[in-house]
Design a protein around this motif. Structure first.
Motif, PDB file in Angstrom:
ATOM      1  N   LEU A  32       0.834  -1.238  -0.009  1.00  0.00           N
ATOM      2  CA  LEU A  32       0.165   0.111   0.114  1.00  0.00           C
ATOM      3  C   LEU A  32       0.784   1.336   0.073  1.00  0.00           C
ATOM      4  N   PHE A  33       1.905   1.288   0.751  1.00  0.00           N
ATOM      5  CA  PHE A  33       2.586   2.397   0.802  1.00  0.00           C
ATOM      6  C   PHE A  33       3.758   2.667  -0.438  1.00  0.00           C
ATOM      7  N   SER A  34       4.029   1.455  -1.292  1.00  0.00           N
ATOM      8  CA  SER A  34       4.616   1.504  -2.360  1.00  0.00           C
ATOM      9  C   SER A  34       3.789   2.032  -3.579  1.00  0.00           C
ATOM     10  N   VAL A  35       2.577   1.760  -3.593  1.00  0.00           N
ATOM     11  CA  VAL A  35       1.517   2.365  -4.638  1.00  0.00           C
ATOM     12  C   VAL A  35       1.309   3.611  -4.554  1.00  0.00           C
ATOM     13  N   GLY A  36       1.261   4.079  -3.133  1.00  0.00           N
ATOM     14  CA  GLY A  36       1.115   5.690  -2.833  1.00  0.00           C
ATOM     15  C   GLY A  36       2.461   6.329  -3.294  1.00  0.00           C
ATOM     16  N   LEU A  37       3.571   5.850  -2.932  1.00  0.00           N
ATOM     17  CA  LEU A  37       4.910   6.534  -3.237  1.00  0.00           C
ATOM     18  C   LEU A  37       4.973   6.254  -4.832  1.00  0.00           C
ATOM     19  N   LEU A  38       4.661   5.225  -5.423  1.00  0.00           N
ATOM     20  CA  LEU A  38       4.734   5.400  -6.938  1.00  0.00           C
ATOM     21  C   LEU A  38       3.819   6.425  -7.449  1.00  0.00           C
ATOM     22  N   TYR A  39       2.765   6.456  -7.056  1.00  0.00           N
ATOM     23  CA  TYR A  39       1.745   7.508  -7.703  1.00  0.00           C
ATOM     24  C   TYR A  39       2.246   9.010  -7.552  1.00  0.00           C
ATOM     25  N   GLU A  40       2.909   9.196  -6.498  1.00  0.00           N
ATOM     26  CA  GLU A  40       3.566  10.591  -6.235  1.00  0.00           C
ATOM     27  C   GLU A  40       4.701  10.713  -6.885  1.00  0.00           C
ATOM     28  N   ILE A  41       5.791   9.699  -7.210  1.00  0.00           N
ATOM     29  CA  ILE A  41       6.708   9.774  -7.949  1.00  0.00           C
ATOM     30  C   ILE A  41       6.283  10.015  -9.394  1.00  0.00           C
ATOM     31  N   ASN A  42       5.280   9.369  -9.962  1.00  0.00           N
ATOM     32  CA  ASN A  42       4.684   9.569 -11.300  1.00  0.00           C
ATOM     33  C   ASN A  42       4.148  10.973 -11.513  1.00  0.00           C
ATOM     34  N   LYS A  43       3.445  11.477 -10.347  1.00  0.00           N
ATOM     35  CA  LYS A  43       3.069  12.783 -10.589  1.00  0.00           C
ATOM     36  C   LYS A  43       4.168  13.797 -10.591  1.00  0.00           C
ATOM     37  N   LEU A  44       5.142  13.555  -9.894  1.00  0.00           N
ATOM     38  CA  LEU A  44       6.392  14.478  -9.743  1.00  0.00           C
ATOM     39  C   LEU A  44       7.133  14.605 -11.027  1.00  0.00           C
ATOM     40  N   SER A  45       7.123  13.471 -11.712  1.00  0.00           N
ATOM     41  CA  SER A  45       7.845  13.196 -12.788  1.00  0.00           C
ATOM     42  C   SER A  45       7.095  13.924 -14.026  1.00  0.00           C
ATOM     43  N   GLY A  46       5.802  13.474 -13.870  1.00  0.00           N
ATOM     44  CA  GLY A  46       5.063  14.512 -15.072  1.00  0.00           C
ATOM     45  C   GLY A  46       4.914  15.806 -14.937  1.00  0.00           C
ATOM     46  N   MET A  47       5.228  16.454 -13.738  1.00  0.00           N
ATOM     47  CA  MET A  47       5.249  17.864 -13.617  1.00  0.00           C
ATOM     48  C   MET A  47       6.779  18.397 -13.865  1.00  0.00           C
ATOM     49  N   MET A  48       7.875  17.426 -13.761  1.00  0.00           N
ATOM     50  CA  MET A  48       9.222  17.982 -14.116  1.00  0.00           C
ATOM     51  C   MET A  48       9.254  17.775 -15.725  1.00  0.00           C
ATOM     52  N   LEU A  49       8.706  16.877 -16.420  1.00  0.00           N
ATOM     53  CA  LEU A  49       8.603  16.648 -17.634  1.00  0.00           C
ATOM     54  C   LEU A  49       7.921  17.818 -18.545  1.00  0.00           C
ATOM     55  N   ALA A  50       6.744  18.268 -17.824  1.00  0.00           N
ATOM     56  CA  ALA A  50       6.161  19.417 -18.503  1.00  0.00           C
ATOM     57  C   ALA A  50       6.956  20.605 -18.259  1.00  0.00           C
ATOM     58  N   LYS A  51       7.756  21.013 -17.162  1.00  0.00           N
ATOM     59  CA  LYS A  51       8.553  21.919 -16.971  1.00  0.00           C
ATOM     60  C   LYS A  51       9.542  21.989 -17.969  1.00  0.00           C
ATOM     61  N   SER A  52      10.345  20.838 -18.176  1.00  0.00           N
ATOM     62  CA  SER A  52      11.223  20.787 -19.295  1.00  0.00           C
ATOM     63  C   SER A  52      10.805  21.060 -20.454  1.00  0.00           C
ATOM     64  N   GLU A  53       9.686  20.417 -20.875  1.00  0.00           N
ATOM     65  CA  GLU A  53       9.155  20.833 -22.400  1.00  0.00           C
ATOM     66  C   GLU A  53       8.833  22.083 -22.365  1.00  0.00           C
ATOM     67  N   SER A  54       8.259  22.807 -21.273  1.00  0.00           N
ATOM     68  CA  SER A  54       8.025  24.352 -21.694  1.00  0.00           C
ATOM     69  C   SER A  54       9.111  25.390 -21.785  1.00  0.00           C
ATOM     70  N   LYS A  55      10.359  24.736 -21.499  1.00  0.00           N
ATOM     71  CA  LYS A  55      11.566  25.571 -21.626  1.00  0.00           C
ATOM     72  C   LYS A  55      11.904  25.384 -22.785  1.00  0.00           C
ATOM     73  N   THR A  56      12.209  24.093 -23.297  1.00  0.00           N
ATOM     74  CA  THR A  56      12.417  23.710 -24.621  1.00  0.00           C
ATOM     75  C   THR A  56      11.675  24.623 -25.717  1.00  0.00           C
ATOM     76  N   LYS A  57      10.481  24.726 -25.478  1.00  0.00           N
ATOM     77  CA  LYS A  57       9.517  25.440 -26.656  1.00  0.00           C
ATOM     78  C   LYS A  57       9.834  26.914 -26.598  1.00  0.00           C
ATOM     79  N   ARG A  58      10.106  27.382 -25.419  1.00  0.00           N
ATOM     80  CA  ARG A  58      10.306  28.833 -25.384  1.00  0.00           C
ATOM     81  C   ARG A  58      11.723  29.246 -26.218  1.00  0.00           C
ATOM     82  N   HIS A  59      12.582  28.396 -26.344  1.00  0.00           N
ATOM     83  CA  HIS A  59      13.812  28.836 -27.035  1.00  0.00           C
ATOM     84  C   HIS A  59      13.700  28.543 -28.408  1.00  0.00           C
TER      85      HIS A  59
END
Length: 121
Positions: A94-121
């Protein structure tokens, strides 16, 4: 930010330390309900550290990390949890499922942030 090779070494060392401490204190962790839940949480930390190790290993080899790495890391963490107490298996999952969900959410946020930086340039 650490390179994949350095992060792989750090996560492997952290895995061995946490697993050793878990096994050394398994009698204490199985002694009460609260400590049993704590044992499951510590085992889920093993899952996260092992998933980091496997992901960095696959990245250094040039392959993509998928659900196979998640299943392998979860299986090893559940086996480690089973050496402490049977309830640790459930709480680890149960803890692993919760942590995996949070890591996936964090990874998506970081990916969106890096994609927005590359689109600006």
């Amino acid at each position: 930010m650490a390179t994949p090779g350095r992060s792989m070494v750090y996560s492997f060392l952290l895995f061995t330390v946490v697993l050793s401490l878990l096994e050394m204190n398994r009698g204490k962790l199985a002694s009460s309900e609260l400590f049993t839940i704590l044992g499951g949480f510590i085992s889920s930390l093993l899952f996260i550290v092992l998933l980091t190790f496997i992901g960095n290993f696959q990245e250094s080899c040039g392959t993509r990390t998928g659900w196979g790495a998640v299943l392998l890391a979860e299986t090893i963490a559940l086996i480690a949890a089973s050496t402490v107490h049977r309830v640790c298996i459930t709480t680890c999952f149960l803890f692993s499922v919760g942590l995996l969900y949070e890591i996936n959410k964090l990874s998506g946020m970081m990916l969106a942030k890096s994609e927005s930086k590359t689109k600006r340039h």
